[in-house]
Motif scaffolding. Structure first.
Motif, PDB file in Angstrom:
ATOM      1  N   GLN A 146       0.854  -1.179   0.000  1.00  0.00           N
ATOM      2  CA  GLN A 146       0.000   0.000   0.000  1.00  0.00           C
ATOM      3  C   GLN A 146       0.893   1.232   0.000  1.00  0.00           C
ATOM      4  O   GLN A 146       2.091   1.144   0.215  1.00  0.00           O
ATOM      5  N   MET A 147       0.326   2.372  -0.267  1.00  0.00           N
ATOM      6  CA  MET A 147       1.093   3.616  -0.269  1.00  0.00           C
ATOM      7  C   MET A 147       1.452   3.985   1.169  1.00  0.00           C
ATOM      8  O   MET A 147       0.580   4.023   2.047  1.00  0.00           O
ATOM      9  N   PRO A 148       2.739   4.258   1.454  1.00  0.00           N
ATOM     10  CA  PRO A 148       3.084   4.714   2.803  1.00  0.00           C
ATOM     11  C   PRO A 148       2.543   6.121   3.023  1.00  0.00           C
ATOM     12  O   PRO A 148       2.350   6.880   2.078  1.00  0.00           O
ATOM     13  N   ALA A 149       2.301   6.460   4.259  1.00  0.00           N
ATOM     14  CA  ALA A 149       1.772   7.780   4.604  1.00  0.00           C
ATOM     15  C   ALA A 149       2.368   8.223   5.931  1.00  0.00           C
ATOM     16  O   ALA A 149       2.751   7.400   6.766  1.00  0.00           O
ATOM     17  N   ALA A 150       2.467   9.528   6.063  1.00  0.00           N
ATOM     18  CA  ALA A 150       2.947  10.127   7.312  1.00  0.00           C
ATOM     19  C   ALA A 150       2.052  11.310   7.632  1.00  0.00           C
ATOM     20  O   ALA A 150       1.622  12.042   6.740  1.00  0.00           O
ATOM     21  N   GLY A 151       1.761  11.485   8.883  1.00  0.00           N
ATOM     22  CA  GLY A 151       0.931  12.606   9.322  1.00  0.00           C
ATOM     23  C   GLY A 151       1.477  13.199  10.597  1.00  0.00           C
ATOM     24  O   GLY A 151       1.992  12.491  11.458  1.00  0.00           O
ATOM     25  N   VAL A 152       1.396  14.501  10.691  1.00  0.00           N
ATOM     26  CA  VAL A 152       1.836  15.204  11.888  1.00  0.00           C
ATOM     27  C   VAL A 152       0.601  15.543  12.717  1.00  0.00           C
ATOM     28  O   VAL A 152      -0.357  16.123  12.209  1.00  0.00           O
ATOM     29  N   LEU A 153       0.621  15.144  13.974  1.00  0.00           N
ATOM     30  CA  LEU A 153      -0.459  15.481  14.895  1.00  0.00           C
ATOM     31  C   LEU A 153      -0.197  16.896  15.410  1.00  0.00           C
ATOM     32  O   LEU A 153       0.869  17.178  15.953  1.00  0.00           O
ATOM     33  N   ALA A 154      -1.129  17.772  15.192  1.00  0.00           N
ATOM     34  CA  ALA A 154      -0.937  19.193  15.519  1.00  0.00           C
ATOM     35  C   ALA A 154      -0.790  19.407  17.020  1.00  0.00           C
ATOM     36  O   ALA A 154      -1.443  18.736  17.813  1.00  0.00           O
ATOM     37  N   PRO A 155       0.075  20.337  17.404  1.00  0.00           N
ATOM     38  CA  PRO A 155       0.174  20.661  18.830  1.00  0.00           C
ATOM     39  C   PRO A 155      -1.079  21.389  19.293  1.00  0.00           C
ATOM     40  O   PRO A 155      -1.797  21.988  18.492  1.00  0.00           O
ATOM     41  N   ALA A 156      -1.346  21.316  20.559  1.00  0.00           N
ATOM     42  CA  ALA A 156      -2.525  21.970  21.132  1.00  0.00           C
ATOM     43  C   ALA A 156      -2.099  22.938  22.223  1.00  0.00           C
ATOM     44  O   ALA A 156      -1.104  22.711  22.924  1.00  0.00           O
ATOM     45  N   LEU A 157      -2.831  24.027  22.351  1.00  0.00           N
ATOM     46  CA  LEU A 157      -2.552  25.047  23.347  1.00  0.00           C
ATOM     47  C   LEU A 157      -3.879  25.493  23.934  1.00  0.00           C
ATOM     48  O   LEU A 157      -4.802  25.832  23.197  1.00  0.00           O
ATOM     49  N   GLN A 158      -3.986  25.472  25.275  1.00  0.00           N
ATOM     50  CA  GLN A 158      -5.240  25.817  25.929  1.00  0.00           C
ATOM     51  C   GLN A 158      -4.942  26.668  27.153  1.00  0.00           C
ATOM     52  O   GLN A 158      -4.200  26.256  28.050  1.00  0.00           O
ATOM     53  N   THR A 159      -5.520  27.889  27.199  1.00  0.00           N
ATOM     54  CA  THR A 159      -5.330  28.772  28.332  1.00  0.00           C
ATOM     55  C   THR A 159      -6.468  29.782  28.399  1.00  0.00           C
ATOM     56  O   THR A 159      -7.177  29.994  27.421  1.00  0.00           O
ATOM     57  N   VAL A 160      -6.626  30.401  29.541  1.00  0.00           N
ATOM     58  CA  VAL A 160      -7.559  31.507  29.747  1.00  0.00           C
ATOM     59  C   VAL A 160      -6.775  32.613  30.440  1.00  0.00           C
ATOM     60  O   VAL A 160      -6.252  32.412  31.530  1.00  0.00           O
ATOM     61  N   VAL A 161      -6.678  33.759  29.775  1.00  0.00           N
ATOM     62  CA  VAL A 161      -5.882  34.875  30.297  1.00  0.00           C
ATOM     63  C   VAL A 161      -6.824  35.933  30.836  1.00  0.00           C
ATOM     64  O   VAL A 161      -7.850  36.232  30.230  1.00  0.00           O
ATOM     65  N   GLY A 162      -6.478  36.512  31.965  1.00  0.00           N
ATOM     66  CA  GLY A 162      -7.291  37.570  32.551  1.00  0.00           C
ATOM     67  C   GLY A 162      -6.408  38.681  33.080  1.00  0.00           C
ATOM     68  O   GLY A 162      -5.203  38.499  33.296  1.00  0.00           O
ATOM     69  N   GLY A 163      -6.981  39.831  33.273  1.00  0.00           N
ATOM     70  CA  GLY A 163      -6.234  40.958  33.815  1.00  0.00           C
ATOM     71  C   GLY A 163      -7.182  42.016  34.331  1.00  0.00           C
ATOM     72  O   GLY A 163      -8.395  41.982  34.114  1.00  0.00           O
ATOM     73  N   ASP A 164      -6.617  43.003  35.024  1.00  0.00           N
ATOM     74  CA  ASP A 164      -7.391  44.067  35.619  1.00  0.00           C
ATOM     75  C   ASP A 164      -6.592  45.357  35.525  1.00  0.00           C
ATOM     76  O   ASP A 164      -5.432  45.400  35.891  1.00  0.00           O
ATOM     77  N   LEU A 165      -7.217  46.405  35.001  1.00  0.00           N
ATOM     78  CA  LEU A 165      -6.619  47.722  34.902  1.00  0.00           C
ATOM     79  C   LEU A 165      -7.496  48.665  35.699  1.00  0.00           C
ATOM     80  O   LEU A 165      -8.708  48.716  35.499  1.00  0.00           O
ATOM     81  N   GLY A 166      -6.887  49.416  36.617  1.00  0.00           N
ATOM     82  CA  GLY A 166      -7.701  50.292  37.439  1.00  0.00           C
ATOM     83  C   GLY A 166      -6.909  51.458  37.989  1.00  0.00           C
ATOM     84  O   GLY A 166      -5.676  51.473  37.972  1.00  0.00           O
ATOM     85  N   ALA A 167      -7.631  52.457  38.470  1.00  0.00           N
ATOM     86  CA  ALA A 167      -7.041  53.607  39.124  1.00  0.00           C
ATOM     87  C   ALA A 167      -7.787  53.828  40.432  1.00  0.00           C
ATOM     88  O   ALA A 167      -8.972  53.558  40.532  1.00  0.00           O
ATOM     89  N   GLY A 168      -7.065  54.345  41.449  1.00  0.00           N
ATOM     90  CA  GLY A 168      -7.707  54.525  42.724  1.00  0.00           C
ATOM     91  C   GLY A 168      -6.846  55.302  43.691  1.00  0.00           C
ATOM     92  O   GLY A 168      -5.739  55.732  43.356  1.00  0.00           O
ATOM     93  N   PRO A 169      -7.309  55.472  44.913  1.00  0.00           N
ATOM     94  CA  PRO A 169      -6.550  56.221  45.918  1.00  0.00           C
ATOM     95  C   PRO A 169      -5.426  55.389  46.502  1.00  0.00           C
ATOM     96  O   PRO A 169      -5.498  54.173  46.556  1.00  0.00           O
ATOM     97  N   GLY A 170      -4.369  56.064  46.948  1.00  0.00           N
ATOM     98  CA  GLY A 170      -3.241  55.416  47.607  1.00  0.00           C
ATOM     99  C   GLY A 170      -2.362  54.687  46.652  1.00  0.00           C
ATOM    100  O   GLY A 170      -2.699  54.471  45.502  1.00  0.00           O
ATOM    101  N   LEU A 171      -1.167  54.354  47.110  1.00  0.00           N
ATOM    102  CA  LEU A 171      -0.255  53.582  46.265  1.00  0.00           C
ATOM    103  C   LEU A 171      -0.154  52.213  46.848  1.00  0.00           C
ATOM    104  O   LEU A 171       0.001  51.232  46.486  1.00  0.00           O
TER     105      LEU A 171
END
Length: 171
Positions: A146-171
């Protein structure tokens, strides 16, 4: 050794073990290592307020790859080179900078807080098909071609990124 001395020694050893365990637990539990950036010397030498900065670096934890999957009718396993899972995280940062009443009264700082977030990945894998099939009883036990075949299994990336931007009193 007297029982009171033995009890006191046990309490001290227990207290030290709890203190060491409490110091090591936050980095191990969250999978990150806090990195404080000391800017106090700069603040004293310039005689002004400087930003407060802290970072978090994630720990990278490789997982165990799945073993090869043997499929009926194929000479080579389904995933010749299996994918390896790697768990880690994206670095986090916390920044608070002084803001001299640019936005009005009561706004003394601007802050950015982007905590470290979990990251799951899978490395690329490889799947191969051999040029020969399994032995065929119709051809006296010889394999078919039969015909030989090769396949690359794709890499996977999974994340959830969060952040907060704010201004307020005091340092």
């Amino acid at each position: 050794m007297k029982p009171t001395t033995r009890g006191t020694l046990a309490a001290v050893v227990t207290g030290v073990a709890v203190a060491v365990g409490a110091a090591a637990t936050p980095a191990a539990a969250t999978g990150t290592i806090p990195i404080p950036v000391p800017l106090d010397g700069l603040e004293k030498s310039l005689n002004m307020e400087v930003p407060k900065l802290g970072m978090e670096m994630p720990l990278i934890i490789p997982g165990a790859p799945e073993g090869p999957r043997y499929t009926e009718g194929r000479l080579l396993p389904d995933r010749t080179l299996p994918q390896v899972p790697i768990n880690g995280g994206l670095p986090g940062v916390g920044l608070r900078a002084p803001l001299p009443h640019v936005l009005g009264e009561g706004f003394d700082h601007v802050g950015i807080d982007a905590p470290a977030s979990g990251l799951r990945t899978l490395t690329p894998g490889l799947a191969l098909v051999a040029p020969l099939t399994r032995p065929d009883p119709k051809h006296y036990g010889l394999p078919n071609t039969q015909m030989p075949a090769a396949g690359v299994l794709a890499p996977a990336l999974q994340t959830v990124v969060g952040g907060d931007l704010g201004a307020g009193p005091g340092l």
